[in-house]
Write a protein that holds these residues in place. Structure first.
Motif, mmCIF file in Angstrom:
data_model
loop_
_atom_site.group_PDB
_atom_site.id
_atom_site.type_symbol
_atom_site.label_atom_id
_atom_site.label_comp_id
_atom_site.label_asym_id
_atom_site.label_seq_id
_atom_site.Cartn_x
_atom_site.Cartn_y
_atom_site.Cartn_z
ATOM 1 N N ILE A 57 3.577 -20.277 42.150
ATOM 2 C CA ILE A 57 3.649 -19.281 43.220
ATOM 3 C C ILE A 57 3.044 -19.850 44.496
ATOM 4 O O ILE A 57 3.595 -19.689 45.587
ATOM 5 C CB ILE A 57 2.954 -17.961 42.802
ATOM 6 C CG1 ILE A 57 3.776 -17.270 41.715
ATOM 7 C CG2 ILE A 57 2.767 -17.034 44.005
ATOM 8 C CD1 ILE A 57 3.118 -16.065 41.095
ATOM 9 N N GLN A 58 1.923 -20.561 44.371
ATOM 10 C CA GLN A 58 1.311 -21.189 45.542
ATOM 11 C C GLN A 58 2.248 -22.238 46.144
ATOM 12 O O GLN A 58 2.413 -22.311 47.362
ATOM 13 C CB GLN A 58 -0.032 -21.826 45.175
ATOM 14 C CG GLN A 58 -0.725 -22.476 46.350
ATOM 15 C CD GLN A 58 -1.021 -21.496 47.478
ATOM 16 O OE1 GLN A 58 -1.327 -20.328 47.245
ATOM 17 N NE2 GLN A 58 -0.918 -21.961 48.709
ATOM 18 N N GLN A 61 4.958 -20.428 48.023
ATOM 19 C CA GLN A 61 4.483 -19.889 49.293
ATOM 20 C C GLN A 61 4.426 -20.982 50.356
ATOM 21 O O GLN A 61 4.726 -20.746 51.522
ATOM 22 C CB GLN A 61 3.085 -19.265 49.135
ATOM 23 C CG GLN A 61 3.044 -18.027 48.294
ATOM 24 C CD GLN A 61 3.622 -16.801 48.999
ATOM 25 O OE1 GLN A 61 3.957 -16.802 50.164
ATOM 26 N NE2 GLN A 61 3.743 -15.729 48.243
ATOM 27 N N GLU A 62 4.062 -22.184 49.949
ATOM 28 C CA GLU A 62 3.895 -23.272 50.912
ATOM 29 C C GLU A 62 5.201 -23.975 51.275
ATOM 30 O O GLU A 62 5.386 -24.401 52.408
ATOM 31 C CB GLU A 62 2.890 -24.286 50.371
ATOM 32 C CG GLU A 62 2.508 -25.312 51.397
ATOM 33 C CD GLU A 62 1.214 -26.026 51.091
ATOM 34 O OE1 GLU A 62 0.933 -26.996 51.799
ATOM 35 O OE2 GLU A 62 0.487 -25.632 50.159
ATOM 36 N N TYR A 82 3.367 -8.388 46.559
ATOM 37 C CA TYR A 82 3.064 -9.298 47.659
ATOM 38 C C TYR A 82 4.071 -10.444 47.821
ATOM 39 O O TYR A 82 4.652 -10.612 48.901
ATOM 40 C CB TYR A 82 1.646 -9.863 47.491
ATOM 41 C CG TYR A 82 1.257 -10.789 48.611
ATOM 42 C CD1 TYR A 82 0.759 -10.285 49.805
ATOM 43 C CD2 TYR A 82 1.398 -12.164 48.480
ATOM 44 C CE1 TYR A 82 0.405 -11.122 50.847
ATOM 45 C CE2 TYR A 82 1.055 -13.009 49.520
ATOM 46 C CZ TYR A 82 0.554 -12.484 50.699
ATOM 47 O OH TYR A 82 0.218 -13.319 51.724
ATOM 48 N N THR A 83 4.281 -11.239 46.798
ATOM 49 C CA THR A 83 5.175 -12.389 46.929
ATOM 50 C C THR A 83 6.600 -11.953 47.213
ATOM 51 O O THR A 83 7.292 -12.541 48.050
ATOM 52 C CB THR A 83 5.120 -13.275 45.660
ATOM 53 O OG1 THR A 83 3.768 -13.721 45.477
ATOM 54 C CG2 THR A 83 6.026 -14.479 45.780
ATOM 55 N N GLY A 86 6.739 -10.506 50.847
ATOM 56 C CA GLY A 86 6.514 -11.521 51.871
ATOM 57 C C GLY A 86 7.550 -12.627 51.781
ATOM 58 O O GLY A 86 8.580 -12.605 52.464
ATOM 59 N N LEU A 87 7.295 -13.586 50.899
ATOM 60 C CA LEU A 87 8.186 -14.728 50.750
ATOM 61 C C LEU A 87 9.582 -14.287 50.322
ATOM 62 O O LEU A 87 10.587 -14.774 50.854
ATOM 63 C CB LEU A 87 7.612 -15.716 49.734
ATOM 64 C CG LEU A 87 8.473 -16.939 49.434
ATOM 65 C CD1 LEU A 87 8.699 -17.761 50.697
ATOM 66 C CD2 LEU A 87 7.838 -17.772 48.343
ATOM 67 N N GLN A 90 11.546 -13.098 53.266
ATOM 68 C CA GLN A 90 11.950 -14.209 54.126
ATOM 69 C C GLN A 90 13.114 -14.986 53.504
ATOM 70 O O GLN A 90 14.060 -15.354 54.198
ATOM 71 C CB GLN A 90 10.777 -15.152 54.381
ATOM 72 C CG GLN A 90 9.723 -14.557 55.279
ATOM 73 C CD GLN A 90 8.559 -15.503 55.450
ATOM 74 O OE1 GLN A 90 7.857 -15.802 54.488
ATOM 75 N NE2 GLN A 90 8.374 -15.984 56.658
#
Length: 146
Positions: A57-58, A61-62, A82-83, A86-87, A90
């Motif tokens: 997941i990190q 996100q990056e 959240y993920t 957010g991501l 996008q």
């Protein structure tokens, strides 16, 4: 285990597949892992991320928005959280909507089969675009700048 199934499915389709940790060039990590993975992205056509715990997941996100093509699998439990908000939002705006997996999906071949199909669909889109570009170039050759 599931990552290896995805890899096997993609390799059966003729793709070259690597896990990011196999491509780390500085095993002492004098060069930070995230920088090494960013360099890997420049050499990668497609990233499939099974975001089943914190590490992937990190990474998603990056790097998801920088990858040429990116497929992220999120747990059904992440839907609307959240993920995803957010991501995921996008990625949806770029036509790369996340796919969601359940516990039953992980116990079956659904994730591997769907990942393979997704990669093949992307490959076909690029193939068609390349053929169309060739046709346009034949019909209307590009002029070089003087």
């Amino acid at each position: 285990m599931k990552r290896r199934e995805i890899r096997a499915a993609l390799e059966r389709d003729g793709h070259s597949v690597s896990f990011s940790e196999e491509l780390i060039f500085d095993k002492k990590y004098d060069v930070p892992a995230n920088l090494q993975e960013r360099i890997q992205l420049s050499e990668t056509d497609v990233v499939v991320c099974l975001a089943s715990d914190f590490g992937p997941i990190q990474e998603a996100q990056e790097f998801a928005l920088q990858a040429r093509e990116f497929l992220i699998w999120l747990s059904e439990q992440a839907r609307g959280k959240y993920t995803d908000l957010g991501l995921g939002r996008q990625l949806r705006s770029q036509g790369k909507a996340p796919l969601f997996f359940s516990g039953e999906d992980l116990a079956s071949c659904v994730v591997a089969a769907a990942s393979s199909e997704w990669v093949e669909q992307r490959r076909m889109q690029y193939l068609v675009a390349d053929l169309e570009r060739e046709r346009l170039d034949e019909r209307w050759p590009r002029r070089s700048n003087p």
